[in-house]
Design a protein around this motif. Structure first.
Motif, PDB file in Angstrom:
ATOM      1  N   VAL A 259       0.851  -1.188   0.000  1.00  0.00           N
ATOM      2  CA  VAL A 259       0.000   0.000   0.000  1.00  0.00           C
ATOM      3  C   VAL A 259       0.888   1.240   0.000  1.00  0.00           C
ATOM      4  N   ILE A 260       0.637   2.156  -0.908  1.00  0.00           N
ATOM      5  CA  ILE A 260       1.303   3.453  -0.964  1.00  0.00           C
ATOM      6  C   ILE A 260       0.246   4.517  -0.687  1.00  0.00           C
ATOM      7  N   HIS A 261       0.450   5.309   0.363  1.00  0.00           N
ATOM      8  CA  HIS A 261      -0.524   6.330   0.734  1.00  0.00           C
ATOM      9  C   HIS A 261      -0.171   7.647   0.042  1.00  0.00           C
ATOM     10  N   VAL A 262      -1.102   8.137  -0.765  1.00  0.00           N
ATOM     11  CA  VAL A 262      -0.937   9.396  -1.489  1.00  0.00           C
ATOM     12  C   VAL A 262      -2.067  10.323  -1.085  1.00  0.00           C
ATOM     13  N   LEU A 342      -0.332  25.240 -17.884  1.00  0.00           N
ATOM     14  CA  LEU A 342      -0.625  25.307 -16.461  1.00  0.00           C
ATOM     15  C   LEU A 342      -1.545  24.160 -16.067  1.00  0.00           C
ATOM     16  N   CYS A 343      -1.497  23.814 -14.799  1.00  0.00           N
ATOM     17  CA  CYS A 343      -2.403  22.787 -14.262  1.00  0.00           C
ATOM     18  C   CYS A 343      -3.251  23.441 -13.184  1.00  0.00           C
ATOM     19  N   ALA A 344      -4.548  23.276 -13.303  1.00  0.00           N
ATOM     20  CA  ALA A 344      -5.452  23.921 -12.352  1.00  0.00           C
ATOM     21  C   ALA A 344      -5.531  23.185 -11.021  1.00  0.00           C
ATOM     22  N   VAL A 345      -4.902  22.044 -10.925  1.00  0.00           N
ATOM     23  CA  VAL A 345      -4.984  21.226  -9.712  1.00  0.00           C
ATOM     24  C   VAL A 345      -3.625  21.209  -9.029  1.00  0.00           C
ATOM     25  N   GLY A 346      -3.617  21.361  -7.726  1.00  0.00           N
ATOM     26  CA  GLY A 346      -2.375  21.332  -6.971  1.00  0.00           C
ATOM     27  C   GLY A 346      -1.776  19.940  -6.934  1.00  0.00           C
ATOM     28  N   PRO A 347      -0.498  19.827  -6.608  1.00  0.00           N
ATOM     29  CA  PRO A 347       0.164  18.523  -6.581  1.00  0.00           C
ATOM     30  C   PRO A 347      -0.310  17.670  -5.416  1.00  0.00           C
ATOM     31  N   ALA A 348      -0.023  16.378  -5.519  1.00  0.00           N
ATOM     32  CA  ALA A 348      -0.283  15.429  -4.440  1.00  0.00           C
ATOM     33  C   ALA A 348       1.040  15.117  -3.753  1.00  0.00           C
ATOM     34  N   THR A 349       0.979  14.323  -2.702  1.00  0.00           N
ATOM     35  CA  THR A 349       2.206  13.949  -1.997  1.00  0.00           C
ATOM     36  C   THR A 349       2.084  12.542  -1.449  1.00  0.00           C
ATOM     37  N   HIS A 367      -6.289   3.456 -10.912  1.00  0.00           N
ATOM     38  CA  HIS A 367      -6.354   2.085 -10.426  1.00  0.00           C
ATOM     39  C   HIS A 367      -6.064   2.013  -8.929  1.00  0.00           C
ATOM     40  N   ALA A 368      -6.399   3.084  -8.217  1.00  0.00           N
ATOM     41  CA  ALA A 368      -6.150   3.141  -6.778  1.00  0.00           C
ATOM     42  C   ALA A 368      -7.460   3.018  -6.011  1.00  0.00           C
ATOM     43  N   THR A 369      -7.356   2.667  -4.751  1.00  0.00           N
ATOM     44  CA  THR A 369      -8.499   2.684  -3.842  1.00  0.00           C
ATOM     45  C   THR A 369      -8.611   4.077  -3.248  1.00  0.00           C
ATOM     46  N   ILE A 370      -9.735   4.728  -3.445  1.00  0.00           N
ATOM     47  CA  ILE A 370      -9.920   6.116  -3.011  1.00  0.00           C
ATOM     48  C   ILE A 370     -10.634   6.132  -1.668  1.00  0.00           C
ATOM     49  N   THR A 371     -10.052   6.818  -0.701  1.00  0.00           N
ATOM     50  CA  THR A 371     -10.663   6.992   0.619  1.00  0.00           C
ATOM     51  C   THR A 371     -10.786   8.477   0.903  1.00  0.00           C
ATOM     52  N   THR A 372     -11.976   8.920   1.224  1.00  0.00           N
ATOM     53  CA  THR A 372     -12.192  10.332   1.529  1.00  0.00           C
ATOM     54  C   THR A 372     -11.649  10.655   2.913  1.00  0.00           C
ATOM     55  N   LEU A 373     -10.825  11.678   2.998  1.00  0.00           N
ATOM     56  CA  LEU A 373     -10.247  12.110   4.262  1.00  0.00           C
ATOM     57  C   LEU A 373     -11.159  13.161   4.885  1.00  0.00           C
ATOM     58  N   ILE A 374     -11.557  12.940   6.115  1.00  0.00           N
ATOM     59  CA  ILE A 374     -12.522  13.819   6.783  1.00  0.00           C
ATOM     60  C   ILE A 374     -11.821  14.585   7.899  1.00  0.00           C
ATOM     61  N   ALA A 392      -7.226   8.189  12.754  1.00  0.00           N
ATOM     62  CA  ALA A 392      -5.810   7.871  12.535  1.00  0.00           C
ATOM     63  C   ALA A 392      -5.370   8.294  11.137  1.00  0.00           C
ATOM     64  N   ASP A 393      -6.224   8.057  10.128  1.00  0.00           N
ATOM     65  CA  ASP A 393      -5.886   8.476   8.767  1.00  0.00           C
ATOM     66  C   ASP A 393      -5.710   9.984   8.693  1.00  0.00           C
ATOM     67  N   PHE A 394      -6.580  10.720   9.376  1.00  0.00           N
ATOM     68  CA  PHE A 394      -6.459  12.176   9.349  1.00  0.00           C
ATOM     69  C   PHE A 394      -5.144  12.623   9.979  1.00  0.00           C
ATOM     70  N   VAL A 395      -4.800  12.066  11.136  1.00  0.00           N
ATOM     71  CA  VAL A 395      -3.577  12.486  11.835  1.00  0.00           C
ATOM     72  C   VAL A 395      -2.353  12.175  10.982  1.00  0.00           C
ATOM     73  N   ARG A 396      -2.309  11.003  10.356  1.00  0.00           N
ATOM     74  CA  ARG A 396      -1.150  10.646   9.524  1.00  0.00           C
ATOM     75  C   ARG A 396      -1.047  11.563   8.304  1.00  0.00           C
ATOM     76  N   CYS A 397      -2.187  11.886   7.685  1.00  0.00           N
ATOM     77  CA  CYS A 397      -2.147  12.762   6.505  1.00  0.00           C
ATOM     78  C   CYS A 397      -1.842  14.201   6.890  1.00  0.00           C
ATOM     79  N   ARG A 398      -2.287  14.638   8.052  1.00  0.00           N
ATOM     80  CA  ARG A 398      -1.965  15.995   8.508  1.00  0.00           C
ATOM     81  C   ARG A 398      -0.483  16.123   8.833  1.00  0.00           C
ATOM     82  N   ASP A 399       0.065  15.136   9.562  1.00  0.00           N
ATOM     83  CA  ASP A 399       1.446  15.245  10.029  1.00  0.00           C
ATOM     84  C   ASP A 399       2.465  14.873   8.956  1.00  0.00           C
TER      85      ASP A 399
END
Length: 538
Positions: A259-262, A342-349, A367-374, A392-399
């Protein structure tokens, strides 16, 4: 000594004199800094109970590295290398240290000397080597890294033949290295494997590259490159990018355990985005001003789907017609033509990793599994010690990374720590942060360390000397909305002091010093290239 160096800098008369004076001041300051690091380690070893802490997972060395790293905002690995050189200069090479303190040599040379002499064990040989090196360094002059290394090894060979470093020859075997490029969203893989593994790898790439349908826009090389990712994810085939509804090969393969978290915005998933042009300057010149040159209209952003599809297939021609049909001026103008898109969408990480341009993220999302971050907003604390998956997902994505100063370990490899220990502090976003295991243990067991967390995720750390360092969530730049304040809370009970009953610091199998001695002994026993009596000698 610093007064004379500072006076020399203040009294320079030419830029050349300034360069020399500042270089010597810089070298002397670096020497003094390493000396203070060695003092910190000596103080840690001299403190009560230090012997018992030597076999702790977070031992005296780790604690000192953490304190230095917090002050410098660098990783523990970097600090460990600096501290190793500081101890080597003080305990093994005092005369070389004296030359360094005079500002006559730079740290890069000092580091090379400390590394190349690490295997010398005989005290008399080490003293002689230190004395000869110190004498030579005063008149050594400029040398390349290879020349310097060769000269140091020659001296080591004279005093202790078994102490010449052999790690390079031992590391010239098989390896795999992966390096990411933030600018393009690509990664570069370099590997050396056995001939049979290489042949199997080559055939597997070909086999996966041919699992797509004939309408896939990628050529064979591009599909082989994509097959590396498919193999890494454990897929049995390569998803097709033809984007036709009737393609059986376009579906996402079964997950393979990797699993790669983007973290990306919804627009990067291929949804419509606003592609209108930016505002234009329609205001005329004011009275008394010369007419203004008209500003070129901003380049309108291109559709994200089109940019994603442009990542595959053949490269467009560099010029619209053959180059020989242009004049020199016309050719230069044609090559400079084009403002980019130009790209109207900001980058991911990637969590704790590379920044990915939006088109690359959009392609990965196919081809990824999409999970909405709340974002938890002002939600009340959860009534348990372990946070829910959503929190936990929110804290990991925030930090994004470990929140200790200077630590860059990805949040996916960290613990989620209660800043105020549970149950004295609640399980909520304002009291949770990502800490790698080493810094989690440091915070929990070592006296003098404390931290305070604010509702926006900012954390202020205080070390045993009372110095403070502030860290911010890794998402603050690209995803500032994740740093919006979360619910505050009141602490009704005072947490107990450290070393809470029932908690035990994990132990090392052997102390760090014993492990280092073992590594030195192991390397001294390795065959040396070109040494009589070894298979490599010619």
């Amino acid at each position: 000594m610093f007064d004379s160096f500072l006076a020399a800098v203040a009294n320079v008369r030419t830029p050349g004199d300034g360069v020399r004076a500042c270089a010597r001041l810089e070298n002397a300051a670096c020497s003094a800094r390493l000396g203070h690091m060695a003092d910190m380690l000596a103080a840690a070893y001299a403190s009560a109970g230090s012997d018992n802490r030597e076999q702790w997972r977070c031992d005296n060395w780790s604690a000192v590295c953490a304190q230095i790293g917090a002050a410098h905002a660098v990783t523990s690995g970097v600090v460990s290398g600096l501290l190793m050189d500081a101890v080597t200069l003080r305990e093994r090479l005092p005369k070389v240290a004296a030359v360094f303190a005079e500002g006559l040599i730079a740290y890069r040379l000092v580091h090379l000397i400390c590394t190349r002499t690490m295997l010398v064990k005989d005290a008399e040989a080490l003293r002689a080597l230190d004395s000869e090196l110190a004498d030579m360094l005063r008149t050594w002059g400029a040398r390349s890294k290879d020349q310097t290394q060769s000269d140091i090894d020659a001296l080591v060979l004279l005093h202790d033949p078994d102490a010449v470093r052999r790690s390079e020859s031992g590391n010239r075997g098989n390896y795999v290295e992966v390096a990411s490029d933030n600018a393009t969203g690509n990664a570069y893989v370099t590997a050396t494997v056995t001939a049979t593994d290489g042949e199997a790898f080559d055939q597997r790439l070909d086999a996966l590259a041919r699992t797509v349908c004939a309408r896939d826009p990628r050529d064979l090389d591009q599909r082989r490159a994509a097959a590396v990712g498919a193999m890494s994810f454990g897929w049995d085939r390569l998803p097709c990018l033809c984007e036709h509804d009737d393609c059986d090969a376009a579906a996402k393969p079964a997950a393979g355990g990797v699993v790669i978290h983007v973290v990306a915005r919804r627009e990067a998933l291929g949804l419509d985005v606003d592609s209108g042009a930016g505002p234009t300057d329609s205001e005329g010149p004011r009275d008394g001003e010369p007419p203004r040159e008209p500003k070129p209209a901003p380049q309108p952003p291109r559709d994200l789907t089109a940019q994603r599809r442009a990542l595959v297939g053949k490269n467009p021609p560099l010029l619209p017609r053959p180059w020989y049909s242009y004049t020199l001026t016309g050719l230069i103008g044609a090559l400079k033509d084009g403002q980019g898109e130009l790209c109207a969408v900001g980058p991911a990480t990637i969590l704790g990793g590379a920044v990915i341009p939006a088109p690359v993220a959009a392609q990965a999302a196919m081809h990824a599994t999409i999970t909405t971050l709340i974002h938890p907003g002002q939600a009340p604390p959860e009534p348990r010690y372990r946070p829910s998956r959503k929190l936990a997902d929110f804290v990991r994505c925030r930090d994004q990374t470990c929140r200790f100063p200077g630590c860059t370990r990805p949040s996916t490899l960290t613990d989620i720590d209660h800043t105020i220990p549970y149950p004295y502090g609640p399980t909520c976003a304002s009291n949770l942060a990502c800490l790698c295991r080493e810094h989690h243990l440091l915070k929990t067991f070592w006296p003098g360390w404390s931290n305070v967390q604010f509702p926006d995720g900012t954390i202020v750390w205080r070390d045993p000397d009372g110095n403070t360092a502030t860290t911010y969530p890794g998402s603050r730049l690209l995803f500032p909305e994740l740093c919006g304040p979360t619910a505050e809370f009141d602490v009704t009970r005072t947490p107990p002091p450290k070393h809470t009953a029932g908690l035990t610091m994990p132990k090392r199998p052997i102390t760090r010093a014993a492990a280092r001695r073992q590594r030195i002994d192991d390397e001294r026993r390795k065959p040396m290239r070109g040494h009589p009596g070894t298979p490599e000698y010619r």
